[in-house]
Motif scaffolding. Sequence first.
Motif, PDB file in Angstrom:
ATOM      1  N   LYS A  42      94.469  46.184  62.374  1.00  0.00           N
ATOM      2  CA  LYS A  42      94.496  47.646  62.475  1.00  0.00           C
ATOM      3  C   LYS A  42      93.138  48.190  62.912  1.00  0.00           C
ATOM      4  N   GLY A  43      92.068  47.598  62.369  1.00  0.00           N
ATOM      5  CA  GLY A  43      90.726  48.018  62.778  1.00  0.00           C
ATOM      6  C   GLY A  43      90.465  47.728  64.238  1.00  0.00           C
ATOM      7  N   GLY A  44      90.956  46.580  64.724  1.00  0.00           N
ATOM      8  CA  GLY A  44      90.815  46.253  66.138  1.00  0.00           C
ATOM      9  C   GLY A  44      91.543  47.244  67.027  1.00  0.00           C
ATOM     10  N   ASN A  45      92.717  47.663  66.607  1.00  0.00           N
ATOM     11  CA  ASN A  45      93.469  48.656  67.379  1.00  0.00           C
ATOM     12  C   ASN A  45      92.759  50.006  67.387  1.00  0.00           C
ATOM     13  N   LEU A  46      92.212  50.395  66.223  1.00  0.00           N
ATOM     14  CA  LEU A  46      91.534  51.688  66.144  1.00  0.00           C
ATOM     15  C   LEU A  46      90.241  51.714  66.954  1.00  0.00           C
ATOM     16  N   SER A  47      89.570  50.579  67.062  1.00  0.00           N
ATOM     17  CA  SER A  47      88.289  50.520  67.774  1.00  0.00           C
ATOM     18  C   SER A  47      88.410  49.947  69.178  1.00  0.00           C
ATOM     19  N   SER A  48      89.636  49.561  69.557  1.00  0.00           N
ATOM     20  CA  SER A  48      89.889  48.968  70.881  1.00  0.00           C
ATOM     21  C   SER A  48      89.047  47.716  71.111  1.00  0.00           C
ATOM     22  N   THR A  49      88.987  46.868  70.077  1.00  0.00           N
ATOM     23  CA  THR A  49      88.244  45.611  70.173  1.00  0.00           C
ATOM     24  C   THR A  49      89.195  44.446  69.924  1.00  0.00           C
ATOM     25  N   ASN A  50      88.765  43.249  70.362  1.00  0.00           N
ATOM     26  CA  ASN A  50      89.636  42.079  70.280  1.00  0.00           C
ATOM     27  C   ASN A  50      89.124  40.978  69.350  1.00  0.00           C
ATOM     28  N   THR A  51      87.897  41.087  68.890  1.00  0.00           N
ATOM     29  CA  THR A  51      87.341  40.060  68.026  1.00  0.00           C
ATOM     30  C   THR A  51      86.723  40.692  66.786  1.00  0.00           C
ATOM     31  N   TYR A  52      86.553  39.858  65.773  1.00  0.00           N
ATOM     32  CA  TYR A  52      85.921  40.290  64.519  1.00  0.00           C
ATOM     33  C   TYR A  52      84.508  40.802  64.800  1.00  0.00           C
ATOM     34  N   GLN A  53      83.763  40.073  65.640  1.00  0.00           N
ATOM     35  CA  GLN A  53      82.383  40.453  65.943  1.00  0.00           C
ATOM     36  C   GLN A  53      82.307  41.801  66.652  1.00  0.00           C
ATOM     37  N   GLU A  54      83.181  41.994  67.653  1.00  0.00           N
ATOM     38  CA  GLU A  54      83.184  43.263  68.384  1.00  0.00           C
ATOM     39  C   GLU A  54      83.552  44.421  67.470  1.00  0.00           C
ATOM     40  N   LEU A  55      84.502  44.175  66.553  1.00  0.00           N
ATOM     41  CA  LEU A  55      84.907  45.226  65.610  1.00  0.00           C
ATOM     42  C   LEU A  55      83.728  45.663  64.754  1.00  0.00           C
ATOM     43  N   VAL A  56      83.001  44.715  64.190  1.00  0.00           N
ATOM     44  CA  VAL A  56      81.880  45.048  63.309  1.00  0.00           C
ATOM     45  C   VAL A  56      80.738  45.681  64.102  1.00  0.00           C
ATOM     46  N   ARG A  57      80.473  45.171  65.311  1.00  0.00           N
ATOM     47  CA  ARG A  57      79.406  45.752  66.129  1.00  0.00           C
ATOM     48  C   ARG A  57      79.707  47.215  66.469  1.00  0.00           C
ATOM     49  N   LYS A  58      80.960  47.494  66.825  1.00  0.00           N
ATOM     50  CA  LYS A  58      81.321  48.870  67.188  1.00  0.00           C
ATOM     51  C   LYS A  58      81.342  49.788  65.969  1.00  0.00           C
ATOM     52  N   THR A  59      81.622  49.209  64.793  1.00  0.00           N
ATOM     53  CA  THR A  59      81.723  50.026  63.584  1.00  0.00           C
ATOM     54  C   THR A  59      80.376  50.245  62.922  1.00  0.00           C
ATOM     55  N   TYR A  60      79.559  49.204  62.831  1.00  0.00           N
ATOM     56  CA  TYR A  60      78.298  49.282  62.090  1.00  0.00           C
ATOM     57  C   TYR A  60      77.079  48.904  62.927  1.00  0.00           C
ATOM     58  N   GLY A  61      77.253  48.768  64.225  1.00  0.00           N
ATOM     59  CA  GLY A  61      76.118  48.545  65.093  1.00  0.00           C
ATOM     60  C   GLY A  61      75.554  47.132  65.025  1.00  0.00           C
ATOM     61  N   LEU A  62      74.318  46.990  65.524  1.00  0.00           N
ATOM     62  CA  LEU A  62      73.688  45.681  65.615  1.00  0.00           C
ATOM     63  C   LEU A  62      73.436  45.072  64.241  1.00  0.00           C
ATOM     64  N   VAL A  63      73.054  45.904  63.271  1.00  0.00           N
ATOM     65  CA  VAL A  63      72.780  45.387  61.923  1.00  0.00           C
ATOM     66  C   VAL A  63      74.039  44.757  61.329  1.00  0.00           C
ATOM     67  N   GLY A  64      75.151  45.463  61.463  1.00  0.00           N
ATOM     68  CA  GLY A  64      76.406  44.921  60.956  1.00  0.00           C
ATOM     69  C   GLY A  64      76.798  43.637  61.661  1.00  0.00           C
ATOM     70  N   TYR A  65      76.563  43.594  62.973  1.00  0.00           N
ATOM     71  CA  TYR A  65      76.883  42.392  63.748  1.00  0.00           C
ATOM     72  C   TYR A  65      76.049  41.197  63.295  1.00  0.00           C
ATOM     73  N   LEU A  66      74.758  41.420  63.041  1.00  0.00           N
ATOM     74  CA  LEU A  66      73.885  40.326  62.597  1.00  0.00           C
ATOM     75  C   LEU A  66      74.254  39.850  61.198  1.00  0.00           C
TER      76      LEU A  66
END
Length: 366
Positions: free
Chosen positions: A29-53
């Motif tokens: 559901k989060g991927g659909n809301l953020s238009s992302t396809n991977t776990y990493q892309e979802l977190v990066r788009k939601t919480y930025g670089l810090v969340g991605y790291l």
Amino acid sequence: MKEAGFPLGVLLLFGVAYITDYSIILLIKGGNLSSTNTYQELVRKTYGLVGYLILSTLQFLYPFIAMISYNIITGDTLTKVFQRIPGVGPDNILTDRHFIILLTTIIFTLPISLYRDIAKLGKVSLISLILTIVILIIVMVRTVTFSPQVMLLFALSFKLLLLTFESAGLRSGSTGILFRPKSENAWIFAKSNAVQAVGVMSFGDIFENYCRDDNLATFGRFCYGVTVILTFPLECFVTREVIANVFFHGNLSTVFHIVVTVVIIAVATGVSLVYDCLGIVLELNGVLSATPLVFIIPTACYLRLSKERWNHSDNLISCLILAVGVLVMTVGFVLTILHPQECSHGKEMFYCFPSNVSFHNSTLPP
């Protein structure tokens, strides 16, 4: 179940299974809301670089610590298998867990882990899947055939107790002779270490419960050891992929591919040779890596992206899972440090010795 209590342990199994399934749904559901396809892309788009790291660190630690635990399991499991070979005594090099870990690493796990394409691990995964089915069958057979063996021990012990009554000329209600089984509070509903049980739930080494002279269990240990060896490269692939994505923009040259793989495996093997307490390794991996990856991050991403009302069912359940995740992570880490599990290798269970009966003699009434 030993850590949590039998009834609560069963409930935790179902609870963790439900939360894991629900978290996967939230990721979709989060991927659909953020238009992302991977776990990493979802977190990066939601919480930025810090969340991605942070996510990348956890995604590296979880399989890396799993690799350490796989080595420990391999050493503990295969040494028991080799001990059953005629002529292999306690002083034989095949019963040395350090030698077994180094041998399997050099001959099997390192060469297989050097594959660049995960698709080439398909045949390896197929063998692992077949062996897992064999292990499941062995456990099911032992569920039926092993229980009477344990019950026979208690029956013999009880009969010995009655013979003690008769030889002493005593009535059952007037004696201070008590039979004490080794498993205390075996059926208690819940124990204080319930949080720690969550950390070891996905890596329980069930073959530690079987006796060393059990031939069927020995074959199961062999299958289990091979399965762990064949699963190791998959975990190595994930750790290498995380490093490639974070530091090399997703591409590793042939030289760096070999160097990174060798370094990862060397460090994991070195740690498993120096530190071999499986229970603590599994608990720390569960509370520090698995819990944030499954409980905390998916729900945190969904709550930030969700456009539903605050009292929507998905939001309420997400808040509950998030709170449980933070609780399990915090309390589990503290308990693991303050009350670590017992570290033992090759310890036989009490029911493997039919003569293992404990009696307590107290003063008899006049």
